[in-house]
Design a protein around this motif. Structure first.
Motif, PDB file in Angstrom:
ATOM      1  N   ASN A 210       0.816  -1.213   0.000  1.00 17.95           N
ATOM      2  CA  ASN A 210       0.000   0.000   0.000  1.00 17.95           C
ATOM      3  C   ASN A 210       0.851   1.265   0.000  1.00 17.95           C
ATOM      4  O   ASN A 210       0.368   2.351   0.330  1.00 17.95           O
ATOM      5  N   LYS A 211       2.122   1.120  -0.361  1.00 15.31           N
ATOM      6  CA  LYS A 211       3.035   2.267  -0.416  1.00 15.31           C
ATOM      7  C   LYS A 211       3.337   2.617  -1.866  1.00 15.31           C
ATOM      8  O   LYS A 211       3.666   1.753  -2.677  1.00 15.31           O
ATOM      9  N   LEU A 212       3.203   3.909  -2.193  1.00 13.70           N
ATOM     10  CA  LEU A 212       3.484   4.405  -3.532  1.00 13.70           C
ATOM     11  C   LEU A 212       4.739   5.266  -3.520  1.00 13.70           C
ATOM     12  O   LEU A 212       4.917   6.109  -2.642  1.00 13.70           O
ATOM     13  N   MET A 213       5.609   5.045  -4.505  1.00  5.70           N
ATOM     14  CA  MET A 213       6.783   5.879  -4.730  1.00  5.70           C
ATOM     15  C   MET A 213       6.583   6.601  -6.066  1.00  5.70           C
ATOM     16  O   MET A 213       6.524   5.956  -7.114  1.00  5.70           O
ATOM     17  N   ILE A 214       6.471   7.936  -6.009  1.00  7.33           N
ATOM     18  CA  ILE A 214       6.090   8.709  -7.196  1.00  7.33           C
ATOM     19  C   ILE A 214       7.150   9.760  -7.486  1.00  7.33           C
ATOM     20  O   ILE A 214       7.231  10.794  -6.800  1.00  7.33           O
ATOM     21  N   PRO A 215       7.981   9.559  -8.502  1.00  7.47           N
ATOM     22  CA  PRO A 215       8.958  10.588  -8.889  1.00  7.47           C
ATOM     23  C   PRO A 215       8.258  11.765  -9.560  1.00  7.47           C
ATOM     24  O   PRO A 215       7.201  11.617 -10.176  1.00  7.47           O
ATOM     25  N   PHE A 216       8.854  12.966  -9.439  1.00  8.06           N
ATOM     26  CA  PHE A 216       8.311  14.143 -10.109  1.00  8.06           C
ATOM     27  C   PHE A 216       9.445  15.104 -10.424  1.00  8.06           C
ATOM     28  O   PHE A 216      10.560  14.964  -9.913  1.00  8.06           O
ATOM     29  N   ASP A 217       9.153  16.094 -11.302  1.00  8.36           N
ATOM     30  CA  ASP A 217      10.175  17.058 -11.677  1.00  8.36           C
ATOM     31  C   ASP A 217       9.771  18.462 -11.245  1.00  8.36           C
ATOM     32  O   ASP A 217       8.773  18.645 -10.537  1.00  8.36           O
ATOM     33  N   ALA A 218      10.533  19.457 -11.688  1.00  5.56           N
ATOM     34  CA  ALA A 218      10.349  20.832 -11.203  1.00  5.56           C
ATOM     35  C   ALA A 218       9.055  21.468 -11.684  1.00  5.56           C
ATOM     36  O   ALA A 218       8.636  22.493 -11.138  1.00  5.56           O
ATOM     37  N   THR A 219       8.406  20.887 -12.692  1.00  4.82           N
ATOM     38  CA  THR A 219       7.156  21.468 -13.206  1.00  4.82           C
ATOM     39  C   THR A 219       5.932  20.968 -12.445  1.00  4.82           C
ATOM     40  O   THR A 219       4.815  21.409 -12.712  1.00  4.82           O
ATOM     41  N   THR A 220       6.118  20.069 -11.507  1.00  3.57           N
ATOM     42  CA  THR A 220       4.996  19.412 -10.849  1.00  3.57           C
ATOM     43  C   THR A 220       4.308  20.319  -9.834  1.00  3.57           C
ATOM     44  O   THR A 220       4.966  20.904  -8.967  1.00  3.57           O
ATOM     45  N   THR A 221       2.991  20.430  -9.963  1.00  2.00           N
ATOM     46  CA  THR A 221       2.183  21.183  -8.994  1.00  2.00           C
ATOM     47  C   THR A 221       1.184  20.295  -8.273  1.00  2.00           C
ATOM     48  O   THR A 221       0.747  20.628  -7.178  1.00  2.00           O
ATOM     49  N   ASP A 222       0.790  19.176  -8.898  1.00  2.53           N
ATOM     50  CA  ASP A 222      -0.129  18.280  -8.210  1.00  2.53           C
ATOM     51  C   ASP A 222       0.057  16.844  -8.676  1.00  2.53           C
ATOM     52  O   ASP A 222       0.444  16.575  -9.808  1.00  2.53           O
ATOM     53  N   ILE A 223      -0.204  15.940  -7.753  1.00  6.70           N
ATOM     54  CA  ILE A 223      -0.168  14.500  -8.003  1.00  6.70           C
ATOM     55  C   ILE A 223      -1.524  13.941  -7.591  1.00  6.70           C
ATOM     56  O   ILE A 223      -1.985  14.182  -6.474  1.00  6.70           O
ATOM     57  N   GLU A 224      -2.162  13.230  -8.488  1.00  2.87           N
ATOM     58  CA  GLU A 224      -3.473  12.665  -8.193  1.00  2.87           C
ATOM     59  C   GLU A 224      -3.366  11.149  -8.090  1.00  2.87           C
ATOM     60  O   GLU A 224      -2.774  10.495  -8.954  1.00  2.87           O
ATOM     61  N   ILE A 225      -3.925  10.590  -7.030  1.00  2.00           N
ATOM     62  CA  ILE A 225      -3.928   9.149  -6.796  1.00  2.00           C
ATOM     63  C   ILE A 225      -5.377   8.680  -6.873  1.00  2.00           C
ATOM     64  O   ILE A 225      -6.225   9.140  -6.105  1.00  2.00           O
ATOM     65  N   VAL A 226      -5.647   7.774  -7.794  1.00  2.00           N
ATOM     66  CA  VAL A 226      -7.019   7.343  -8.054  1.00  2.00           C
ATOM     67  C   VAL A 226      -7.207   5.903  -7.603  1.00  2.00           C
ATOM     68  O   VAL A 226      -6.387   5.034  -7.896  1.00  2.00           O
ATOM     69  N   GLY A 227      -8.276   5.665  -6.863  1.00  2.00           N
ATOM     70  CA  GLY A 227      -8.669   4.317  -6.460  1.00  2.00           C
ATOM     71  C   GLY A 227     -10.127   4.092  -6.788  1.00  2.00           C
ATOM     72  O   GLY A 227     -10.664   4.700  -7.716  1.00  2.00           O
ATOM     73  N   THR A 228     -10.781   3.233  -6.018  1.00  2.00           N
ATOM     74  CA  THR A 228     -12.197   2.972  -6.281  1.00  2.00           C
ATOM     75  C   THR A 228     -13.116   3.780  -5.375  1.00  2.00           C
ATOM     76  O   THR A 228     -14.258   4.031  -5.724  1.00  2.00           O
ATOM     77  N   HIS A 229     -12.585   4.209  -4.204  1.00  2.00           N
ATOM     78  CA  HIS A 229     -13.450   4.954  -3.284  1.00  2.00           C
ATOM     79  C   HIS A 229     -12.599   5.709  -2.278  1.00  2.00           C
ATOM     80  O   HIS A 229     -11.578   5.213  -1.808  1.00  2.00           O
ATOM     81  N   VAL A 230     -13.028   6.920  -1.971  1.00  2.00           N
ATOM     82  CA  VAL A 230     -12.400   7.735  -0.933  1.00  2.00           C
ATOM     83  C   VAL A 230     -13.449   8.020   0.120  1.00  2.00           C
ATOM     84  O   VAL A 230     -14.626   8.230  -0.200  1.00  2.00           O
ATOM     85  N   VAL A 231     -13.032   8.022   1.401  1.00  2.00           N
ATOM     86  CA  VAL A 231     -13.983   8.288   2.480  1.00  2.00           C
ATOM     87  C   VAL A 231     -14.628   9.644   2.261  1.00  2.00           C
ATOM     88  O   VAL A 231     -14.002  10.563   1.734  1.00  2.00           O
ATOM     89  N   PRO A 232     -15.900   9.822   2.657  1.00  2.00           N
ATOM     90  CA  PRO A 232     -16.542  11.123   2.500  1.00  2.00           C
ATOM     91  C   PRO A 232     -15.900  12.159   3.392  1.00  2.00           C
ATOM     92  O   PRO A 232     -15.169  11.840   4.322  1.00  2.00           O
ATOM     93  N   GLU A 233     -16.189  13.398   3.097  1.00  2.00           N
ATOM     94  CA  GLU A 233     -15.613  14.504   3.851  1.00  2.00           C
ATOM     95  C   GLU A 233     -15.932  14.380   5.334  1.00  2.00           C
ATOM     96  O   GLU A 233     -17.061  14.113   5.738  1.00  2.00           O
ATOM     97  N   PHE A 234     -14.901  14.574   6.167  1.00  2.00           N
ATOM     98  CA  PHE A 234     -15.069  14.425   7.612  1.00  2.00           C
ATOM     99  C   PHE A 234     -16.139  15.356   8.143  1.00  2.00           C
ATOM    100  O   PHE A 234     -16.909  15.009   9.034  1.00  2.00           O
ATOM    101  N   GLY A 235     -16.193  16.580   7.598  1.00  2.00           N
ATOM    102  CA  GLY A 235     -17.181  17.551   8.063  1.00  2.00           C
ATOM    103  C   GLY A 235     -18.594  17.053   7.883  1.00  2.00           C
ATOM    104  O   GLY A 235     -19.464  17.260   8.721  1.00  2.00           O
ATOM    105  N   THR A 236     -18.839  16.362   6.770  1.00  2.00           N
ATOM    106  CA  THR A 236     -20.179  15.824   6.524  1.00  2.00           C
ATOM    107  C   THR A 236     -20.521  14.755   7.544  1.00  2.00           C
ATOM    108  O   THR A 236     -21.638  14.716   8.080  1.00  2.00           O
TER     109      THR A 236
END
Length: 272
Positions: A218-244
């Motif tokens: 369950n560990k991801l190693m993600i290389p990036f370069d100087a142009t990187t502003t965001d990294i998106e990790i996609v799965g099947t489901h993310v827990v709903p917002e804690f505030g909700t």
């Protein structure tokens, strides 16, 4: 016929039979995975029909098909091939995630990252994607639960500004002050994001699929370069917002307190 002629004839026959055997072997060896579509150019009111074939079937192993474009991930589907190895998928280009013109990449993976095939289609007659202003998240990334303090991560060559849940199937890691040869290592918990059926996650760096990211458990190693502003990790489901969740729990608690209080008052009131 002398001995030299016989030896030469046998050598020629041997080479010929080897060539024939090689051709027969190549013809009988199935392609591990292959996909095709019903066209190359589409408008924004069409259906892309994707048909594929798996060469060597594995019981219970689905094919993962990921479509990416100007807004990032358009759709992710996992399909169990038929007994003959065939599978199909329809993609509607009227989707809001496909409103921009340009190239859309369709990638199918079977079992592991090494068994894959990619085709590219072009959409025309829609909107033109404008360059991001970098003043905030790109369109399509809607900030939700802040999970920065709930995830175990380490970064070199930059700083993590925030980790938020976007939509219901992905995490967005915002990178600040990225440098060349940076790498993000992040441990993902199924309490926060669940992987695909094969245990993998899909990674995009600046909206483009990362071919350099690798996963160990369950560990991801993600290389990036100087142009990187965001990294998106996609799965099947993310827990709903804690505030909700907190609001729901609070509402239930308030209703329970009111009900108990009302019952208590009724029980101590004298009967007439």
């Amino acid at each position: 016929m002398n001995v030299q002629s016989i030896v030469l004839l046998m050598a020629v026959m041997a080479v010929g039979s080897m060539g024939a055997a090689s051709q027969a072997f190549a013809a009988d060896t199935p392609i591990p995975l292959q996909i095709e579509s019903n066209g190359v150019n589409f408008d924004h009111n069409s259906t892309i029909e994707i048909n594929g074939q798996v060469g060597n079937m594995r019981d219970g192993t689905p094919v993962t098909v990921i479509v990416t474009g100007a807004t990032g991930v358009v759709t992710i589907e996992q399909i169990t091939p038929s007994s003959d190895g065939s599978f199909s998928l329809s993609v509607n280009t009227a989707s809001p995630l496909m409103k921009y013109d340009g190239e859309y990449k369709i990638k199918a993976t079977y079992g592991d990252a090494g068994i894959n095939d990619v085709i590219v289609v072009t959409l025309e007659g829609g909107l033109v994607k404008q360059a991001p202003s970098h003043s905030g998240h790109e369109e399509g990334h809607h900030e939700a639960a802040d999970l920065t303090k709930q995830l175990d991560y380490n970064i070199s060559g930059g700083m993590v500004e925030s980790i938020t849940a976007t939509g219901d199937d992905s995490l967005l890691v915002s990178i600040h002050m990225a440098e060349d040869d940076g790498e993000l290592t992040i441990t993902l918990s199924e309490d926060i994001i669940t992987p695909f059926n094969d245990g993998s996650f899909f990674v995009l760096v600046n909206g483009e699929e990362s071919d350099d990211a690798h996963q160990m458990g369950n560990k991801l190693m993600i290389p990036f370069d100087a142009t990187t502003t965001d990294i998106e990790i996609v799965g099947t489901h993310v827990v709903p917002e804690f505030g909700t969740i907190a609001m729901i729990v609070l509402a239930v608690a308030i209703v329970s307190i009111i009900a108990v209080s009302a019952k208590s008052r009724l029980s101590i009131m004298p009967r007439i």
